[in-house]
Scaffold this active site. Structure first.
Site, PDB file in Angstrom:
ATOM      1  N   ASP A  34       0.853  -1.172   0.000  1.00 42.59           N
ATOM      2  CA  ASP A  34       0.000   0.000   0.000  1.00 42.59           C
ATOM      3  C   ASP A  34       0.904   1.242   0.000  1.00 42.59           C
ATOM      4  O   ASP A  34       2.131   1.132   0.109  1.00 42.59           O
ATOM      5  CB  ASP A  34      -0.894  -0.051   1.247  1.00 42.59           C
TER       6      ASP A  34
ATOM      7  N   ALA B 257      -0.033   5.226   1.441  1.00 46.98           N
ATOM      8  CA  ALA B 257      -0.118   6.066   2.646  1.00 46.98           C
ATOM      9  C   ALA B 257      -0.216   5.214   3.901  1.00 46.98           C
ATOM     10  O   ALA B 257      -1.037   4.309   3.998  1.00 46.98           O
ATOM     11  CB  ALA B 257      -1.325   7.003   2.551  1.00 46.98           C
TER      12      ALA B 257
ATOM     13  N   ALA C 296     -13.177  10.210   9.823  1.00 44.23           N
ATOM     14  CA  ALA C 296     -12.560  10.134   8.498  1.00 44.23           C
ATOM     15  C   ALA C 296     -11.701   8.882   8.358  1.00 44.23           C
ATOM     16  O   ALA C 296     -11.584   8.317   7.269  1.00 44.23           O
ATOM     17  CB  ALA C 296     -11.717  11.381   8.237  1.00 44.23           C
TER      18      ALA C 296
ATOM     19  N   MET D 191     -10.957   3.612   6.181  1.00 46.59           N
ATOM     20  CA  MET D 191      -9.750   3.785   5.378  1.00 46.59           C
ATOM     21  C   MET D 191      -9.334   2.490   4.679  1.00 46.59           C
ATOM     22  O   MET D 191      -9.472   1.405   5.226  1.00 46.59           O
ATOM     23  CB  MET D 191      -8.595   4.272   6.260  1.00 46.59           C
TER      24      MET D 191
ATOM     25  N   LYS E  53     -11.817   6.249  -2.721  1.00 47.28           N
ATOM     26  CA  LYS E  53     -12.178   7.492  -2.027  1.00 47.28           C
ATOM     27  C   LYS E  53     -13.656   7.859  -2.169  1.00 47.28           C
ATOM     28  O   LYS E  53     -14.244   8.410  -1.232  1.00 47.28           O
ATOM     29  CB  LYS E  53     -11.275   8.641  -2.503  1.00 47.28           C
TER      30      LYS E  53
ATOM     31  N   HIS F  21     -15.253   5.652   0.161  1.00 47.12           N
ATOM     32  CA  HIS F  21     -14.868   6.071   1.506  1.00 47.12           C
ATOM     33  C   HIS F  21     -15.797   7.191   2.001  1.00 47.12           C
ATOM     34  O   HIS F  21     -16.275   7.153   3.148  1.00 47.12           O
ATOM     35  CB  HIS F  21     -13.418   6.555   1.483  1.00 47.12           C
TER      36      HIS F  21
ATOM     37  N   ARG G  31     -10.595  -2.460  -3.170  1.00 46.66           N
ATOM     38  CA  ARG G  31     -10.510  -3.300  -1.983  1.00 46.66           C
ATOM     39  C   ARG G  31     -11.866  -3.402  -1.289  1.00 46.66           C
ATOM     40  O   ARG G  31     -12.647  -2.470  -1.333  1.00 46.66           O
ATOM     41  CB  ARG G  31      -9.498  -2.692  -1.011  1.00 46.66           C
TER      42      ARG G  31
ATOM     43  N   ASP H 276      -1.722  -1.028   5.929  1.00 50.19           N
ATOM     44  CA  ASP H 276      -2.010  -0.499   7.266  1.00 50.19           C
ATOM     45  C   ASP H 276      -3.507  -0.464   7.563  1.00 50.19           C
ATOM     46  O   ASP H 276      -3.901   0.040   8.625  1.00 50.19           O
ATOM     47  CB  ASP H 276      -1.446   0.913   7.415  1.00 50.19           C
TER      48      ASP H 276
END
Length: 282
Positions: free
Chosen positions: A23, A25, A57, A61, A65, A68, A173, A199
């Protein structure tokens, strides 16, 4: 903790691990995964004069987006405040508007968060020297990745292949398609000899769904939510509390391994190599 690849391994050392898909970030760059989360808060505020917290927010994750934003809007507390403020539930048109606000903000800020995490470049280069191919995928769309990729390259990070969340039509994902696209383009012959490092839980699930070994990161990413400065200044009790927060969330995705940061990855790869040598598969 010292980097296990500080002593460069012999280029002739060939690993049975064929590829690792990282990944971005919170994994390789942007300690704490602040580029996407802080911009989500700002996009809601600018798009609709509506406030969400950084914790809200962070909650979904790892997914694309647009999805999201929708997931944040469906959080019970957020949905309740939205209905109170606007007298209706959030619609796809609302999500479109917030996303349209999000994109230029993210593109403007993402390069500011391109600095690699804790020996990431040394670790990646050590893996490459063992013949391991380096793939990558992200919840960022392509137009954001087109800003982040050259910024990360300036720091020395250059994966062998990159997939953005909107590069494929099949969905992001936790579906396996971005990871498997890496496998195709990297000419991998056995997904069971590959590793996904992430992460966030959806990225770990992506790795499982692709048939890979999975590694979750406890302290450098979204779930701990620590800045680099907070991490470096933290005492062991603070770090343990952050680990447990992250472990509770990531554990639901059943990663094969949980480590603090990418700096700890070399020992995991050594263990996976032994398990592959013994005939194990993910």
């Amino acid at each position: 903790m010292s980097n296990l690849y500080s002593a460069t391994p012999s280029a002739s050392t060939k690993s049975p691990v064929q590829a690792i898909v990282f990944d971005w970030a919170g994994t390789i760059v942007d300690f704490g995964s602040f580029a996407p989360t802080s911009i989500f808060v700002e996009a809601f505020r600018q798009g609709y004069d509506f406030d969400i917290t950084l914790a809200e927010a962070r909650e979904p994750m790892g997914i694309g987006k647009w999805d999201h934003i929708k997931a944040v809007g469906h959080l019970p507390a957020v949905a309740q405040r939205w209905e109170k403020q606007f007298g209706r539930t959030m619609t796809d048109s609302d999500i479109d508007q917030i996303y349209a606000t999000f994109m230029p903000l993210q593109k403007a800020k993402v390069a500011d968060h391109a600095e690699p995490i804790l020996n990431a470049i040394d670790v990646v280069n050590g893996l490459k020297q063992q013949g391991i191919k380096i793939g990558s995928c992200s919840g960022y769309p392509r137009e954001v990745m087109d800003v982040l990729i050259p910024a990360a390259k300036d720091y020395g990070y250059e994966p062998d292949y990159i997939v953005a969340t909107d590069d494929l039509s099949q969905g992001g994902r936790p579906a396996p398609f971005m990871a498997l696209k890496n496998m195709i383009e990297l000419n991998v012959t056995c997904v069971g000899a590959c590793v996904k490092v992430d992460d966030a839980a959806p990225g770990i699930e992506e790795g499982h769904n692709a048939g890979m070994w999975t590694v979750g990161l406890l302290l450098s990413g979204n779930e701990a939510g620590l800045t680099l400065e907070e991490y470096q200044a933290a005492d062991e009790a603070t770090l343990n509390a952050a680990r447990e927060r992250a472990r509770e969330k990531l554990g639901k995705a059943s990663p094969h391994y949980l480590i603090d940061t990418i700096n700890d990855l070399p020992s995991v790869i050594c263990d996976i190599e032994k398990r592959l040598g013994a005939g194990e598969r993910p």
